[in-house]
Structures are given as structure tokens and as C-alpha cells.
Design a protein around this motif. Structure first.
Motif, short mmCIF file in Angstrom:
data_model
loop_
_atom_site.label_atom_id
_atom_site.label_comp_id
_atom_site.label_asym_id
_atom_site.label_seq_id
_atom_site.Cartn_x
_atom_site.Cartn_y
_atom_site.Cartn_z
N THR A 196 -0.13 1.32 -6.39
CA THR A 196 0.40 0.85 -5.11
C THR A 196 0.92 -0.57 -5.26
N GLY A 197 2.22 -0.73 -5.29
CA GLY A 197 2.85 -2.03 -5.51
C GLY A 197 2.31 -3.08 -4.58
N ARG A 198 1.74 -4.10 -5.16
CA ARG A 198 1.15 -5.15 -4.34
C ARG A 198 2.20 -6.09 -3.78
N ILE A 199 3.29 -6.29 -4.52
CA ILE A 199 4.32 -7.24 -4.08
C ILE A 199 5.68 -6.54 -4.13
N TRP A 200 6.40 -6.64 -3.03
CA TRP A 200 7.80 -6.21 -2.98
C TRP A 200 8.64 -7.43 -2.62
N LEU A 201 9.79 -7.56 -3.24
CA LEU A 201 10.78 -8.55 -2.84
C LEU A 201 11.97 -7.81 -2.26
N ALA A 202 12.54 -8.34 -1.21
CA ALA A 202 13.74 -7.77 -0.61
C ALA A 202 14.68 -8.93 -0.28
N TRP A 203 15.97 -8.74 -0.53
CA TRP A 203 16.92 -9.81 -0.23
C TRP A 203 18.28 -9.23 0.16
N TRP A 257 16.06 -4.62 -3.73
CA TRP A 257 14.61 -4.60 -3.80
C TRP A 257 14.12 -4.80 -5.23
N PHE A 258 12.92 -5.36 -5.34
CA PHE A 258 12.21 -5.43 -6.62
C PHE A 258 10.72 -5.34 -6.29
N ASP A 259 9.95 -4.72 -7.18
CA ASP A 259 8.51 -4.58 -6.93
C ASP A 259 7.74 -4.69 -8.23
N ASP A 260 6.44 -4.68 -8.10
CA ASP A 260 5.54 -4.87 -9.25
C ASP A 260 4.69 -3.63 -9.52
N TYR A 261 5.26 -2.48 -9.58
CA TYR A 261 4.47 -1.26 -9.75
C TYR A 261 3.86 -1.15 -11.13
N ASN A 262 2.89 -2.05 -11.42
CA ASN A 262 2.08 -1.93 -12.63
C ASN A 262 0.92 -0.97 -12.37
N GLY A 263 0.57 -0.79 -11.12
CA GLY A 263 -0.50 0.10 -10.72
C GLY A 263 0.04 1.12 -9.73
N ARG A 283 0.82 -1.22 0.00
CA ARG A 283 0.00 0.00 0.00
C ARG A 283 0.84 1.27 0.00
N VAL A 284 2.03 1.19 -0.57
CA VAL A 284 2.91 2.35 -0.68
C VAL A 284 2.75 2.93 -2.08
N ASN A 285 2.41 4.21 -2.14
CA ASN A 285 2.30 4.88 -3.41
C ASN A 285 3.68 4.95 -4.06
N VAL A 286 3.72 4.81 -5.38
CA VAL A 286 4.99 4.78 -6.10
C VAL A 286 5.85 6.02 -5.79
N ALA A 287 5.24 7.15 -5.53
CA ALA A 287 5.99 8.37 -5.22
C ALA A 287 6.71 8.28 -3.87
N VAL A 320 6.99 -11.53 -14.07
CA VAL A 320 6.24 -10.57 -13.28
C VAL A 320 4.90 -10.33 -13.95
N ASP A 321 3.82 -10.37 -13.17
CA ASP A 321 2.54 -9.86 -13.64
C ASP A 321 1.81 -9.26 -12.45
N ASN A 322 0.53 -8.96 -12.59
CA ASN A 322 -0.14 -8.23 -11.51
C ASN A 322 -0.46 -9.07 -10.28
N GLN A 323 -0.17 -10.38 -10.31
CA GLN A 323 -0.43 -11.21 -9.13
C GLN A 323 0.75 -12.07 -8.71
N ILE A 324 1.87 -11.99 -9.41
CA ILE A 324 2.98 -12.88 -9.07
C ILE A 324 4.32 -12.27 -9.49
N ILE A 325 5.30 -12.46 -8.64
CA ILE A 325 6.70 -12.23 -9.02
C ILE A 325 7.39 -13.58 -8.82
N HIS A 326 8.01 -14.06 -9.87
CA HIS A 326 8.67 -15.37 -9.88
C HIS A 326 10.15 -15.13 -10.11
N CYS A 327 10.99 -15.71 -9.27
CA CYS A 327 12.43 -15.46 -9.38
C CYS A 327 13.22 -16.72 -9.04
#
Length: 144
Positions: free
Chosen positions: A66-73, A58-64, A39-43, A85-92
Motif C-alpha cells: 500500500t503506497g505510503r506516499i503519492w505525489l501529484a502535480w 502521478w508518482f508513488d512509492d509502491y515498495n510495499g 492505503r490504496v492497494n497496488v491493484a 525514493v525510499d520507504n519513508q521519503i520521495i525527494h524531487c
């Protein structure tokens, strides 16, 4: 072995959730974290990320908006290659640097009430997972 966690955090704007993520990482030695419903706005992404896990990648899915998925490692311990990457999944693919052991990790965003979130259908998600599964050749796979 890579220590992995995922959390439907339902908002990372507040310092309490940011601290909770850091505490989980520290207490359990987590090296890869999937954060869902940030729920973090891209800005505001850089401002929020500058407050916790600052040495991580970090990696995220900001297609919209508010990025629904963030990856951190922790890039000192693992390498991550983003494969899909799509609007419901990040695969790595993650590789533990000490042993060069690899595993696939898919972090999902599953909408339970499609009418509220829009653009989410379980049919598309399961079709995507089936397609990914059909192309995996024996490598360990975590679905979170």
C-alpha cells in the motif's frame, strides 16, 4: 511560485477523500500535492486515480502493498523530476514553467509507532534528510 500542499489522508479509497483533495486543489490553486498514507492497494491504483485529478501526473512509492506516499502535480504548470525514493521519503525537484523557478520538495512518511508499521526508523529518515541537505547548494527546499 509553486503552490504546494501535503495531507496525511489516511485512505484514498473512499470518494469523500478523493473529493476533498480535488476541492483543496480547486479552492487554493494547488499545483503539487503530497498524499501520505493512501492505503490504496497496488491493484487499485489506476481505478482510484481515474476518479480525480485525471489530467495530473502521478508518482508513488509502491515498495510495499500500500503506497505510503503519492505525489501529484499539474504538468501544465510544473515539471517534476524524481531524485530520491525510499520507504519513508520521495525527494524531487519541481520547476514552475512560467518563470523556470526551481525548488526541491521532500514528502515524508514518518511512523510514530514503528512496531505497527515495521521498517520505519527515525534514525534512517534523519540520516537520509541529512544526506540530502549536505548535497543541496542554495536551492529552496520544502520538507513536508
Amino acid at each position: 511560485m509553486i503552490k504546494v500542499a501535503a495531507w496525511n489522508v489516511r485512505g484514498l479509497n473512499g470518494i469523500d477523500h478523493q473529493r476533498a483533495v480535488e476541492n483543496l486543489v480547486r479552492e487554493h490553486g494547488i499545483q503539487f500535492f503530497g498524499l501520505i498514507e493512501t492505503r490504496v492497494n497496488v491493484a487499485n491504483v489506476q481505478r482510484i486515480r481515474s476518479k480525480f485529478l485525471t489530467s495530473w501526473s502521478w508518482f508513488d512509492d509502491y515498495n510495499g502493498p500500500t503506497g505510503r506516499i503519492w505525489l501529484a502535480w499539474c504538468n501544465l504548470e510544473i515539471n517534476v523530476d524524481i531524485l530520491w525514493v525510499d520507504n519513508q521519503i520521495i525527494h524531487c525537484q519541481a520547476m514552475y514553467k512560467r518563470t523556470h523557478t526551481k525548488c526541491l520538495i521532500s514528502v515524508l512518511y514518518v511512523c510514530l509507532i514503528s512496531i505497527l508499521y515495521g521498517n520505519c526508523t527515525h534514525t534512517n529518515l534523519w540520516a537520509t534528510l541529512q544526506n540530502l541537505a549536505d548535497n543541496i547548494s542554495g536551492e529552496p527546499w520544502l520538507v513536508l
